[in-house]
Scaffold this motif. Sequence first.
Motif, short mmCIF file in Angstrom:
data_model
loop_
_atom_site.label_atom_id
_atom_site.label_comp_id
_atom_site.label_asym_id
_atom_site.label_seq_id
_atom_site.Cartn_x
_atom_site.Cartn_y
_atom_site.Cartn_z
N ALA A 123 -15.66 -16.92 14.33
CA ALA A 123 -15.94 -15.66 13.67
C ALA A 123 -16.08 -15.94 12.18
O ALA A 123 -15.08 -16.16 11.48
CB ALA A 123 -14.82 -14.66 13.92
N GLY A 124 -17.31 -15.94 11.70
CA GLY A 124 -17.54 -16.25 10.30
C GLY A 124 -17.04 -17.65 9.97
O GLY A 124 -17.40 -18.62 10.64
N ASP A 125 -16.18 -17.77 8.95
CA ASP A 125 -15.66 -19.08 8.56
C ASP A 125 -14.31 -19.36 9.20
O ASP A 125 -13.58 -20.25 8.76
CB ASP A 125 -15.56 -19.19 7.04
N ALA A 141 -14.18 -24.98 8.49
CA ALA A 141 -14.64 -26.18 7.79
C ALA A 141 -13.63 -27.31 7.84
O ALA A 141 -14.00 -28.48 8.00
CB ALA A 141 -14.95 -25.83 6.33
N THR A 142 -12.34 -26.99 7.76
CA THR A 142 -11.32 -28.03 7.64
C THR A 142 -10.35 -28.10 8.80
O THR A 142 -9.66 -29.11 8.97
CB THR A 142 -10.49 -27.79 6.36
N GLY A 143 -10.25 -27.04 9.62
CA GLY A 143 -9.25 -27.00 10.67
C GLY A 143 -7.87 -26.60 10.17
O GLY A 143 -6.91 -26.55 10.96
N TYR A 154 -9.27 -9.89 18.54
CA TYR A 154 -10.66 -9.73 18.94
C TYR A 154 -11.51 -9.53 17.68
O TYR A 154 -11.42 -8.49 17.03
CB TYR A 154 -10.80 -8.55 19.89
N PRO A 155 -12.29 -10.56 17.29
CA PRO A 155 -13.03 -10.47 16.03
C PRO A 155 -14.17 -9.47 16.10
O PRO A 155 -14.82 -9.32 17.14
CB PRO A 155 -13.56 -11.89 15.83
N LEU A 156 -14.39 -8.77 15.02
CA LEU A 156 -15.50 -7.83 14.91
C LEU A 156 -16.70 -8.51 14.28
O LEU A 156 -16.58 -9.59 13.68
CB LEU A 156 -15.08 -6.63 14.06
N GLU A 202 -0.22 0.68 19.17
CA GLU A 202 -0.67 0.50 17.79
C GLU A 202 -1.87 -0.45 17.77
O GLU A 202 -1.81 -1.55 18.33
CB GLU A 202 0.45 -0.05 16.92
N VAL A 203 -2.95 0.00 17.15
CA VAL A 203 -4.15 -0.82 16.96
C VAL A 203 -4.23 -1.19 15.49
O VAL A 203 -4.14 -0.31 14.61
CB VAL A 203 -5.42 -0.05 17.38
N ARG A 204 -4.36 -2.47 15.21
CA ARG A 204 -4.38 -2.92 13.82
C ARG A 204 -5.63 -3.75 13.54
O ARG A 204 -6.10 -4.50 14.40
CB ARG A 204 -3.14 -3.77 13.52
N GLY A 205 -6.14 -3.61 12.32
CA GLY A 205 -7.20 -4.48 11.83
C GLY A 205 -6.59 -5.51 10.91
O GLY A 205 -5.90 -5.17 9.94
N VAL A 206 -6.78 -6.80 11.23
CA VAL A 206 -6.17 -7.86 10.43
C VAL A 206 -7.24 -8.68 9.74
O VAL A 206 -8.34 -8.90 10.27
CB VAL A 206 -5.27 -8.78 11.30
N ASP A 207 -6.92 -9.13 8.54
CA ASP A 207 -7.80 -10.00 7.75
C ASP A 207 -7.78 -11.40 8.37
O ASP A 207 -6.71 -12.00 8.54
CB ASP A 207 -7.29 -10.04 6.31
N LEU A 208 -8.96 -11.94 8.72
CA LEU A 208 -9.04 -13.24 9.38
C LEU A 208 -8.85 -14.41 8.43
O LEU A 208 -8.86 -15.56 8.86
CB LEU A 208 -10.36 -13.37 10.13
#
Length: 448
Positions: A123-125, A141-143, A154-156, A202-208
Amino acid sequence: MALIELDLTAQPDLTPSTPPPAYRYRLPGLILAVVLAFALGGAAQPHRTMWRYLGAVPPPGGAETQTRLIGDRIYTISGSGGERVTTAFELNSPPRELWTVRYPGRVIGPDDIGFGGVEARQAGDAVLLSDGPATTVVDAATGRSRFHSEVGIYPLAGGHIGVVQNQVFREGTLYDQESGDPGLLYFSSTGQPHVEPPVRTEVRGVDLVTGDTRWTVALPGSINVLTSGSAVLVVASDRLERIDGDTGTVQRTALLPRLGVQRPIGGALLRGMIVVYYGTDGVPAEDVVYAPDTLARLWQYPEPQVLLDPPNCGAVLCSGPRNALDVLDPATGRVAWRAPATVDLDMLGDYVIEIVTGADAPLRLVDPATGAQRVDLNGWSAEISGGAGAPLVLRKSLAGGRSAFGAVLGDRVQVLGASTGPVSECGSNHAYVMCRGNDGLEIWAYRS
């Protein structure tokens, strides 16, 4: 269906049996070359399809292993017990190892039900590495490990936000598995069974990047969480909600009234539509379809009660038993066409694919609106779905365990090439084919 209880053809041989002498072609060949030079001078080179072997990477070792082909990378996953090991390879010629990361594996407790498998998603980077519900997010990029979650993420679309859900249960409702008592069970996000529905979810949006919570939405009881692009769609026991995945703002709400004694027991996203399943005691009896953008109620149809040999429609909206299986128009619910009784169905890009029941052999690709044949797949033994937006890659067996490959381009099958040795367990995406072979995980590039 996700339910919850809510509260290639062969290439022709073009070699002539006795080749004519070369001098017979010199003058005609020169004339043809001049004509073509004038006719095609300055024109762009036509698109061509290629089949190029890139090399092989070592397969993952151990009893529990997985391999994922994602974009221009391969991820191999191995390990057992409490640790997993993932290695990323870049698909150059030859493939090149990028990094290896170790992270916690699933440990199932005595009261847990094991569900979910080993998975890698990009998902993105970020790369999301899952073992059951637990997920570790690493830098693509680095692991380098960013953060770890005990529940699934679940990524958006966009690759910046992931969605998690967590059920909160009343104390004393954990199911005693040794008792074997019958009845409905309600599972937590980590796999623990309970005898009562959760008090709330509870449904949460988290910063990846950081793992920080960006927003939280709480609803009573159990819910189904669906994703469409960057939006989060929630099916609850009494309502539908569409939530902005970036901010958590509830954009729209639609109430879900009961249908007599039937109430919402689950939901899914099929053919771009929200399908809410109504029923009693966890058994669906009626399906109601809603628009995912406006949450407008569109139509409903009875859930076919087929106990023996039920049809398998995948993501296709269908109704009826196998010998009278109607494919429904997703916008209106009207019968669009009737499927043959000997096939299973699924959506595959812009086509519906028909697969021979019990044989897993692709038969043809048809128009989703009419059922008319678009591509004949007869002669191919297996399809390798490359995911959204990727061509359908096909495989067939050759002598000596080798395999031939083709890709559906437009409304035809383009023969790509073949392996030089026996292969199995193949996967594909928009540009590569990967199979397990004698030299490891063998990779071909198939488009220029």
